[in-house]
Scaffold this motif. Structure first.
Motif, mmCIF file in Angstrom:
data_model
loop_
_atom_site.group_PDB
_atom_site.id
_atom_site.type_symbol
_atom_site.label_atom_id
_atom_site.label_comp_id
_atom_site.label_asym_id
_atom_site.label_seq_id
_atom_site.Cartn_x
_atom_site.Cartn_y
_atom_site.Cartn_z
ATOM 1 N N ILE A 11 -12.529 7.605 7.281
ATOM 2 C CA ILE A 11 -11.844 6.480 6.657
ATOM 3 C C ILE A 11 -10.924 7.030 5.575
ATOM 4 N N TYR A 12 -9.642 6.699 5.694
ATOM 5 C CA TYR A 12 -8.625 7.186 4.776
ATOM 6 C C TYR A 12 -8.212 6.071 3.823
ATOM 7 N N THR A 13 -8.127 6.406 2.550
ATOM 8 C CA THR A 13 -7.565 5.493 1.559
ATOM 9 C C THR A 13 -6.426 6.207 0.851
ATOM 10 N N PHE A 14 -5.239 5.645 0.964
ATOM 11 C CA PHE A 14 -4.053 6.189 0.302
ATOM 12 C C PHE A 14 -3.711 5.256 -0.855
ATOM 13 N N GLY A 15 -3.856 5.739 -2.071
ATOM 14 C CA GLY A 15 -3.621 4.904 -3.234
ATOM 15 C C GLY A 15 -2.382 5.328 -3.994
ATOM 16 N N PHE A 16 -1.497 4.374 -4.243
ATOM 17 C CA PHE A 16 -0.253 4.677 -4.939
ATOM 18 C C PHE A 16 -0.128 3.803 -6.176
ATOM 19 N N ASP A 17 0.169 4.428 -7.317
ATOM 20 C CA ASP A 17 0.338 3.707 -8.572
ATOM 21 C C ASP A 17 1.658 4.080 -9.213
ATOM 22 N N VAL A 18 2.372 3.067 -9.700
ATOM 23 C CA VAL A 18 3.662 3.296 -10.351
ATOM 24 C C VAL A 18 3.903 2.180 -11.362
ATOM 25 N N PRO A 19 4.403 2.508 -12.562
ATOM 26 C CA PRO A 19 4.780 1.429 -13.487
ATOM 27 C C PRO A 19 5.766 0.480 -12.817
ATOM 28 N N THR A 20 5.530 -0.798 -12.951
ATOM 29 C CA THR A 20 6.333 -1.797 -12.247
ATOM 30 C C THR A 20 7.816 -1.702 -12.583
ATOM 31 N N MET A 21 8.148 -1.290 -13.792
ATOM 32 C CA MET A 21 9.563 -1.177 -14.166
ATOM 33 C C MET A 21 10.269 -0.113 -13.325
ATOM 34 N N PHE A 22 9.539 0.955 -12.958
ATOM 35 C CA PHE A 22 10.125 1.969 -12.086
ATOM 36 C C PHE A 22 10.171 1.479 -10.640
ATOM 37 N N TYR A 23 9.082 0.811 -10.235
ATOM 38 C CA TYR A 23 9.032 0.299 -8.865
ATOM 39 C C TYR A 23 10.175 -0.665 -8.595
ATOM 40 N N ASP A 24 10.447 -1.554 -9.537
ATOM 41 C CA ASP A 24 11.484 -2.567 -9.344
ATOM 42 C C ASP A 24 12.885 -1.960 -9.270
ATOM 43 N N GLU A 25 13.061 -0.768 -9.830
ATOM 44 C CA GLU A 25 14.366 -0.114 -9.777
ATOM 45 C C GLU A 25 14.682 0.425 -8.385
ATOM 46 N N ASN A 26 13.633 0.828 -7.650
ATOM 47 C CA ASN A 26 13.851 1.440 -6.340
ATOM 48 C C ASN A 26 12.658 1.174 -5.421
ATOM 49 N N PRO A 27 12.398 -0.083 -5.085
ATOM 50 C CA PRO A 27 11.206 -0.408 -4.296
ATOM 51 C C PRO A 27 11.176 0.248 -2.919
ATOM 52 N N SER A 28 12.314 0.416 -2.283
ATOM 53 C CA SER A 28 12.326 1.010 -0.944
ATOM 54 C C SER A 28 11.832 2.451 -0.962
ATOM 55 N N PHE A 29 12.171 3.198 -2.015
ATOM 56 C CA PHE A 29 11.699 4.588 -2.118
ATOM 57 C C PHE A 29 10.180 4.636 -2.194
ATOM 58 N N TYR A 30 9.609 3.816 -3.068
ATOM 59 C CA TYR A 30 8.161 3.847 -3.256
ATOM 60 C C TYR A 30 7.426 3.246 -2.055
ATOM 61 N N ASP A 31 7.981 2.204 -1.453
ATOM 62 C CA ASP A 31 7.352 1.619 -0.269
ATOM 63 C C ASP A 31 7.338 2.600 0.894
ATOM 64 N N ASN A 32 8.345 3.447 0.960
ATOM 65 C CA ASN A 32 8.460 4.366 2.082
ATOM 66 C C ASN A 32 7.700 5.673 1.890
ATOM 67 N N LEU A 33 7.087 5.876 0.723
ATOM 68 C CA LEU A 33 6.314 7.104 0.512
ATOM 69 C C LEU A 33 5.190 7.241 1.535
ATOM 70 N N ILE A 34 4.609 6.124 1.950
ATOM 71 C CA ILE A 34 3.513 6.173 2.905
ATOM 72 C C ILE A 34 3.976 6.751 4.240
ATOM 73 N N SER A 35 5.271 6.687 4.503
ATOM 74 C CA SER A 35 5.805 7.255 5.746
ATOM 75 C C SER A 35 5.709 8.775 5.758
ATOM 76 N N ASN A 36 5.450 9.384 4.595
ATOM 77 C CA ASN A 36 5.305 10.831 4.515
ATOM 78 C C ASN A 36 3.914 11.305 4.916
ATOM 79 N N VAL A 37 3.025 10.353 5.230
ATOM 80 C CA VAL A 37 1.696 10.696 5.735
ATOM 81 C C VAL A 37 1.785 10.987 7.222
ATOM 82 N N SER A 38 1.106 12.030 7.656
ATOM 83 C CA SER A 38 1.018 12.362 9.082
ATOM 84 C C SER A 38 -0.434 12.616 9.446
ATOM 85 N N PHE A 39 -0.776 12.326 10.699
ATOM 86 C CA PHE A 39 -2.101 12.640 11.205
ATOM 87 C C PHE A 39 -1.976 13.806 12.173
ATOM 88 N N LEU A 40 -2.864 14.781 12.027
ATOM 89 C CA LEU A 40 -2.799 16.005 12.807
ATOM 90 C C LEU A 40 -3.717 15.898 14.015
#
Length: 226
Positions: A187-216
């Motif tokens: 069971i995998y848990t990927f947890g991401f935390d960011v101050p909301t003021m930074f998140y609101d400046e570039n939400p697509s960047f932070y939302d897409n970080l999960i795309s950097n996960v790969s399964f081998l």
């Protein structure tokens, strides 16, 4: 139902130690954590993980997961017992952490994906985020939303919420995004935390970080479950 119960325990454990940096307790239904296996020499293979410091790419061959972190972020093995990798920016209070547990599940138990489990036990599975976090950190969880999504074609439970942080003279909102998925007994848990003021400046960047996960995958996974 046993797997649902274990997922509830793990969810509460991860949520409880995510901010206060307490170590998670290992139950009899979990295999020993990766940290404990490494320190006690239990791993059967000598090289079960690799970190490419040039590209900030972490790979764990035991748990069959990898993460390509942003090149300018720092990294370590995380603070909770079941964390295997954490990428972060200390000066910005931004972090992305990977937690993995291996369940001791009976072979004939009915297999369910994490979204199916969530439909059965929503209140219990959200308890850690809606009740424990507010109690522990004297805050309120706001804008909580749970949804079904996918990571590399794996059905995934996504939770997103924010809460107020007060630290010394600072006061700001923090946005948390937590993804949970499974593969066989992992069971995998990927947890991401960011101050909301930074998140609101570039939400697509932070939302897409999960795309950097790969399964081998290897030859032994050809008949595995998604």
């Amino acid at each position: 139902m046993k797997k649902i119960t274990l997922l509830l325990i793990f969810t509460i454990t991860i949520a409880s130690c995510q901010k206060n940096k307490n170590k998670a307790n290992v139950t009899d239904d979990f295999e020993k954590s990766y940290k404990e296996q490494k320190s006690s020499g239990m791993l059967s293979e000598k090289h079960t993980e690799h970190f490419d410091s040039i590209n900030n790419l972490y790979s764990n061959y035991k748990y069959k997961v990898a993460f390509n972190a942003p090149n300018h972020w720092d990294s370590d093995s995380g603070v909770s017992e079941h964390a295997i990798f954490r990428a972060f920016q200390t000066d910005s209070a931004i972090s992305f952490v990977i937690n993995v547990i291996e369940l001791k599940v009976v072979e004939n138990e009915k297999k369910q994906d994490v979204w199916e489990m969530y439909q059965i036990q929503k209140e219990k599975m959200d308890y850690a985020y809606k009740v424990l976090i507010p109690k522990q950190f004297n805050t309120e969880v706001e804008d909580f939303k749970a949804s079904k999504t996918y990571i590399k074609n794996k059905i995934t439970l996504k939770r997103k919420f924010k809460y107020l942080v007060r630290e010394l003279d600072l006061e700001y909102y923090n946005t948390s995004i937590v993804y949970q998925t499974s593969n066989n007994n992992f069971i995998y848990t990927f947890g991401f935390d960011v101050p909301t003021m930074f998140y609101d400046e570039n939400p697509s960047f932070y939302d897409n970080l999960i795309s950097n996960v790969s399964f081998l995958y290897g030859k032994d996974d050809l008949d595995g479950d998604n």
